[in-house]
Design a protein around this motif. Structure first.
Motif, PDB file in Angstrom:
ATOM      1  N   ASP A 261       0.849  -1.193   0.000  1.00  0.00           N
ATOM      2  CA  ASP A 261       0.000   0.000   0.000  1.00  0.00           C
ATOM      3  C   ASP A 261       0.885   1.244   0.000  1.00  0.00           C
ATOM      4  O   ASP A 261       2.022   1.223   0.483  1.00  0.00           O
ATOM      5  CB  ASP A 261      -0.896   0.037   1.246  1.00  0.00           C
ATOM      6  CG  ASP A 261      -1.910  -1.088   1.274  1.00  0.00           C
ATOM      7  OD1 ASP A 261      -2.545  -1.321   0.225  1.00  0.00           O
ATOM      8  OD2 ASP A 261      -2.077  -1.723   2.332  1.00  0.00           O
ATOM      9  N   GLU A 263       2.247   4.718   1.387  1.00  0.00           N
ATOM     10  CA  GLU A 263       2.408   5.171   2.771  1.00  0.00           C
ATOM     11  C   GLU A 263       3.142   6.508   2.796  1.00  0.00           C
ATOM     12  O   GLU A 263       4.106   6.724   2.057  1.00  0.00           O
ATOM     13  CB  GLU A 263       3.171   4.130   3.591  1.00  0.00           C
ATOM     14  CG  GLU A 263       3.211   4.415   5.088  1.00  0.00           C
ATOM     15  CD  GLU A 263       3.615   3.177   5.880  1.00  0.00           C
ATOM     16  OE1 GLU A 263       2.780   2.269   6.031  1.00  0.00           O
ATOM     17  OE2 GLU A 263       4.789   3.118   6.331  1.00  0.00           O
ATOM     18  N   GLN A 281       1.583   7.077   7.871  1.00  0.00           N
ATOM     19  CA  GLN A 281       0.154   6.879   7.618  1.00  0.00           C
ATOM     20  C   GLN A 281      -0.003   5.991   6.396  1.00  0.00           C
ATOM     21  O   GLN A 281       0.408   6.360   5.290  1.00  0.00           O
ATOM     22  CB  GLN A 281      -0.573   8.203   7.384  1.00  0.00           C
ATOM     23  CG  GLN A 281      -2.062   7.999   7.104  1.00  0.00           C
ATOM     24  CD  GLN A 281      -2.825   9.287   6.848  1.00  0.00           C
ATOM     25  OE1 GLN A 281      -2.238  10.377   6.839  1.00  0.00           O
ATOM     26  NE2 GLN A 281      -4.119   9.180   6.639  1.00  0.00           N
ATOM     27  N   LEU A 283      -1.966   4.337   3.370  1.00  0.00           N
ATOM     28  CA  LEU A 283      -3.000   4.871   2.483  1.00  0.00           C
ATOM     29  C   LEU A 283      -3.618   3.729   1.682  1.00  0.00           C
ATOM     30  O   LEU A 283      -3.621   3.724   0.460  1.00  0.00           O
ATOM     31  CB  LEU A 283      -2.394   5.940   1.569  1.00  0.00           C
ATOM     32  CG  LEU A 283      -1.808   7.135   2.336  1.00  0.00           C
ATOM     33  CD1 LEU A 283      -0.849   7.922   1.477  1.00  0.00           C
ATOM     34  CD2 LEU A 283      -2.923   8.039   2.844  1.00  0.00           C
ATOM     35  N   ASP A 284      -4.169   2.747   2.414  1.00  0.00           N
ATOM     36  CA  ASP A 284      -4.844   1.622   1.776  1.00  0.00           C
ATOM     37  C   ASP A 284      -6.262   2.027   1.390  1.00  0.00           C
ATOM     38  O   ASP A 284      -6.717   3.137   1.695  1.00  0.00           O
ATOM     39  CB  ASP A 284      -4.856   0.416   2.704  1.00  0.00           C
ATOM     40  CG  ASP A 284      -5.429   0.745   4.078  1.00  0.00           C
ATOM     41  OD1 ASP A 284      -6.569   1.253   4.155  1.00  0.00           O
ATOM     42  OD2 ASP A 284      -4.725   0.520   5.083  1.00  0.00           O
ATOM     43  N   SER A 287      -8.538   3.146   4.305  1.00  0.00           N
ATOM     44  CA  SER A 287      -8.175   4.456   4.855  1.00  0.00           C
ATOM     45  C   SER A 287      -8.651   5.588   3.948  1.00  0.00           C
ATOM     46  O   SER A 287      -9.197   6.595   4.418  1.00  0.00           O
ATOM     47  CB  SER A 287      -6.669   4.543   5.059  1.00  0.00           C
ATOM     48  OG  SER A 287      -6.220   3.579   5.970  1.00  0.00           O
ATOM     49  N   LEU A 288      -8.431   5.437   2.643  1.00  0.00           N
ATOM     50  CA  LEU A 288      -8.852   6.479   1.706  1.00  0.00           C
ATOM     51  C   LEU A 288     -10.371   6.599   1.676  1.00  0.00           C
ATOM     52  O   LEU A 288     -10.911   7.713   1.550  1.00  0.00           O
ATOM     53  CB  LEU A 288      -8.313   6.163   0.313  1.00  0.00           C
ATOM     54  CG  LEU A 288      -6.780   6.186   0.179  1.00  0.00           C
ATOM     55  CD1 LEU A 288      -6.374   5.831  -1.242  1.00  0.00           C
ATOM     56  CD2 LEU A 288      -6.217   7.543   0.571  1.00  0.00           C
ATOM     57  N   ALA A 290     -12.370   6.039   4.238  1.00  0.00           N
ATOM     58  CA  ALA A 290     -12.742   6.718   5.479  1.00  0.00           C
ATOM     59  C   ALA A 290     -12.459   8.218   5.399  1.00  0.00           C
ATOM     60  O   ALA A 290     -13.245   9.033   5.894  1.00  0.00           O
ATOM     61  CB  ALA A 290     -11.990   6.097   6.654  1.00  0.00           C
ATOM     62  N   ILE A 291     -11.335   8.577   4.778  1.00  0.00           N
ATOM     63  CA  ILE A 291     -11.006   9.998   4.614  1.00  0.00           C
ATOM     64  C   ILE A 291     -12.070  10.704   3.781  1.00  0.00           C
ATOM     65  O   ILE A 291     -12.525  11.805   4.119  1.00  0.00           O
ATOM     66  CB  ILE A 291      -9.614  10.134   3.966  1.00  0.00           C
ATOM     67  CG1 ILE A 291      -8.522   9.700   4.951  1.00  0.00           C
ATOM     68  CG2 ILE A 291      -9.367  11.567   3.499  1.00  0.00           C
ATOM     69  CD1 ILE A 291      -7.153   9.561   4.329  1.00  0.00           C
ATOM     70  N   GLY A 310      -3.527   4.882  -3.258  1.00  0.00           N
ATOM     71  CA  GLY A 310      -2.427   5.159  -2.337  1.00  0.00           C
ATOM     72  C   GLY A 310      -1.056   5.071  -2.949  1.00  0.00           C
ATOM     73  O   GLY A 310      -0.172   5.873  -2.647  1.00  0.00           O
ATOM     74  N   ASN A 354      -2.134  17.037   6.056  1.00  0.00           N
ATOM     75  CA  ASN A 354      -1.902  16.618   7.437  1.00  0.00           C
ATOM     76  C   ASN A 354      -1.096  17.669   8.170  1.00  0.00           C
ATOM     77  O   ASN A 354      -0.171  18.268   7.591  1.00  0.00           O
ATOM     78  CB  ASN A 354      -1.126  15.296   7.490  1.00  0.00           C
ATOM     79  CG  ASN A 354      -1.958  14.093   7.106  1.00  0.00           C
ATOM     80  OD1 ASN A 354      -3.159  14.205   6.854  1.00  0.00           O
ATOM     81  ND2 ASN A 354      -1.327  12.936   7.060  1.00  0.00           N
ATOM     82  N   GLN A 365      -6.354  16.600  10.028  1.00  0.00           N
ATOM     83  CA  GLN A 365      -6.279  16.125   8.652  1.00  0.00           C
ATOM     84  C   GLN A 365      -7.487  16.667   7.907  1.00  0.00           C
ATOM     85  O   GLN A 365      -8.601  16.649   8.431  1.00  0.00           O
ATOM     86  CB  GLN A 365      -6.284  14.600   8.630  1.00  0.00           C
ATOM     87  CG  GLN A 365      -6.153  13.964   7.257  1.00  0.00           C
ATOM     88  CD  GLN A 365      -6.057  12.447   7.365  1.00  0.00           C
ATOM     89  OE1 GLN A 365      -7.064  11.777   7.524  1.00  0.00           O
ATOM     90  NE2 GLN A 365      -4.840  11.924   7.296  1.00  0.00           N
TER      91      GLN A 365
END
Length: 470
Positions: A261, A263, A281, A283-284, A287-288, A290-291, A310, A354, A365
């Motif tokens: 992934d 990072e 952090q 960036l899988d 995660s993306l 959720a962001i 990512g 960030n 963030q």
């Protein structure tokens, strides 16, 4: 607007001399460029034409300093003869001019100019192992994306650092230590201390040279996940940022982690205590996702978040702002044109910002939905920090073939957006883009150059200058 501010230019950049005067460097041809001073009343104060291919312009001892190569070509890049000019900011008069560096044109060399907010003029020149010759069918600006040339580009055969006074006389010169690794970046802080970073196998090594010294005072290293690859240019994945504290250096990097992934890594070296900090952090996909879900729009017209992927993330910005370390990243990719077999579209997705405290603990963030797709080039983003606000001028698509500049204002103390809005495109072509590298920032307003590229000469553009209020 000034619709005919400049015509058929090859490139430009700018800097703020003060809150009332900005200077734009405009490349008019391969062997000549203009400096144009514009004030906050939307007036051209002076214009000076100079010989050479403009590289960078900045402030130096309350004057303007400009660095140029004596010639340039699309197939070979710049020559290795570099000129400098000292300009009077009041009237554009040339106060001094001189050849400040010259070597053979056998190998490609890369100059970097530093002024420390106007306190000094230092020139660093790195000689690569890449032959300066025509590589059939490949323009110079595309060579280093080709895997077969990355090894020669990464090689460092020579590295020189020279300091000049305001008469352009050399006052000191030395050759820093060349590590066994691959060059990453070089920079100075406001105290004139120099930092040089190298990637050496699984380790990043940074040497610190105290102001005025020719030998390193310290070297700190840290193991990194980033693996050396002969097809990768490490300097495109790392940034070094000297702190206000003369003994501290921050660094950022993007890489692919052990889970395959993307990072983001943010590190800190303290050369007085040898203390090292590092934060990551991943960036899988989860995660993306959720962001994207957590984004709260401030403008309903600018709310389409696409984080991309990512492994395509690129570090766009790294700086220390009022005690926080702020990094901005975005996913970049390419897509072949459906119109012809030779065209390519460059895609940049939403920007992730960030902010960390000085212990590298994440404080906030946020996301800027500035997605675009544009032929042949990635578009630059402009960042300006003032009174605890980060001003960002970027581009975003507004339709199938249209694009617009966006002004976004981020409160660094809260992490929330104060403003996010499209700039007007009245009397400006739908496909014209805002040139982030040449935005003129003033205390009470800002001016945006919109570039209109030419289909028959894609490396040239006309410039419309647009006045805006914050």
């Amino acid at each position: 607007m000034i619709e005919d501010f400049a015509e058929s230019i090859k490139g430009s950049n700018s800097f703020a001399f003060n809150d009332h005067l900005n200077v734009m460097q405009i490349s008019t041809d391969d062997d000549k460029f203009d400096l144009v001073a514009v004030n906050d009343k939307f007036e051209v104060v002076w214009k000076t034409s100079l010989a050479g291919y403009g590289i960078k312009t900045d402030k130096f001892q309350n004057k303007v300093i400009a660095l140029a190569a004596n010639d340039h070509s699309n197939m070979k890049g710049t020559t290795n003869t570099f000129l400098a000019y000292v300009i009077d900011p009041a009237n554009g008069k040339v106060l001094a001019e001189k050849v400040v560096y010259k070597s053979s044109n056998d190998l490609v060399e890369f100059p970097q100019m530093y002024t420390g907010d106007g306190a000094f003029f230092k020139l660093a020149v790195r000689q690569s192992g890449f032959a300066r010759k025509i590589h059939v069918g490949i323009p110079f600006y595309s060579l280093f994306t080709a895997n077969s040339y990355a090894r020669e580009y990464n090689e460092t055969r020579n590295l020189q650092v020279i300091e000049y006074n305001d008469k352009l006389d050399s006052v000191s010169a030395f050759k820093p230590v060349i590590s066994n690794g691959t060059f990453i970046s070089l920079g100075w802080n406001k105290h004139a201390d120099m930092f040089i970073g190298w990637l050496n196998g699984p380790t990043i090594e940074v040497y610190k040279y105290d102001a005025g010294k020719t030998k390193p005072s310290n070297m700190l290293s840290a193991d990194v996940v980033f693996k050396e690859d002969k097809s990768v240019v490490p300097s495109e994945h790392f940034m070094l940022k000297p702190s206000e504290n003369s003994n501290v250096l921050y660094y950022g990097m993007m890489y692919v982690n052990q889970d395959n992934d993307g990072e983001l890594g943010i590190g800190k070296f303290d050369f007085s205590t040898n203390k090292k900090l590092y934060a990551t952090q991943a960036l899988d996909k989860a995660s993306l996702k959720a962001i994207k879900k957590n984004f709260t729009p401030v403008n309903k017209k600018i709310d389409d978040v696409d984080m991309g992927y990512g492994k395509g993330m690129t570090l766009l910005y790294l700086d220390e702002l009022d005690g926080k370390v702020v990094a901005a990243i975005a996913s970049r990719s390419k897509r072949a044109s459906s119109i012809n077999n030779y065209g390519v579209y460059m895609i940049q997705n939403s920007m992730l910002i960030n902010a960390y405290d000085q212990n590298l603990v994440l404080k906030f963030q946020n996301v800027l939905p500035s997605d675009y797709i544009y032929p042949t080039r990635y578009l630059k983003t402009s960042f300006r920090f003032n009174n605890n606000k980060l001003y960002i001028l970027s581009n975003a698509k507004t339709g199938m073939y249209s694009i617009s500049g966006i002004l976004s204002i981020l409160d660094i103390s809260t992490g929330q957006w104060d403003k996010m809005e499209y700039l007007s495109k009245k009397h400006i072509g739908n496909s014209d883009y805002a040139d982030g590298g040449s935005v003129l920032w003033f205390g009470s307003n800002f001016m945006v150059p919109y570039l209109s590229t030419k289909s028959f000469a894609p490396n040239r553009a006309d410039v419309t200058l647009q006045l805006n209020n914050y």
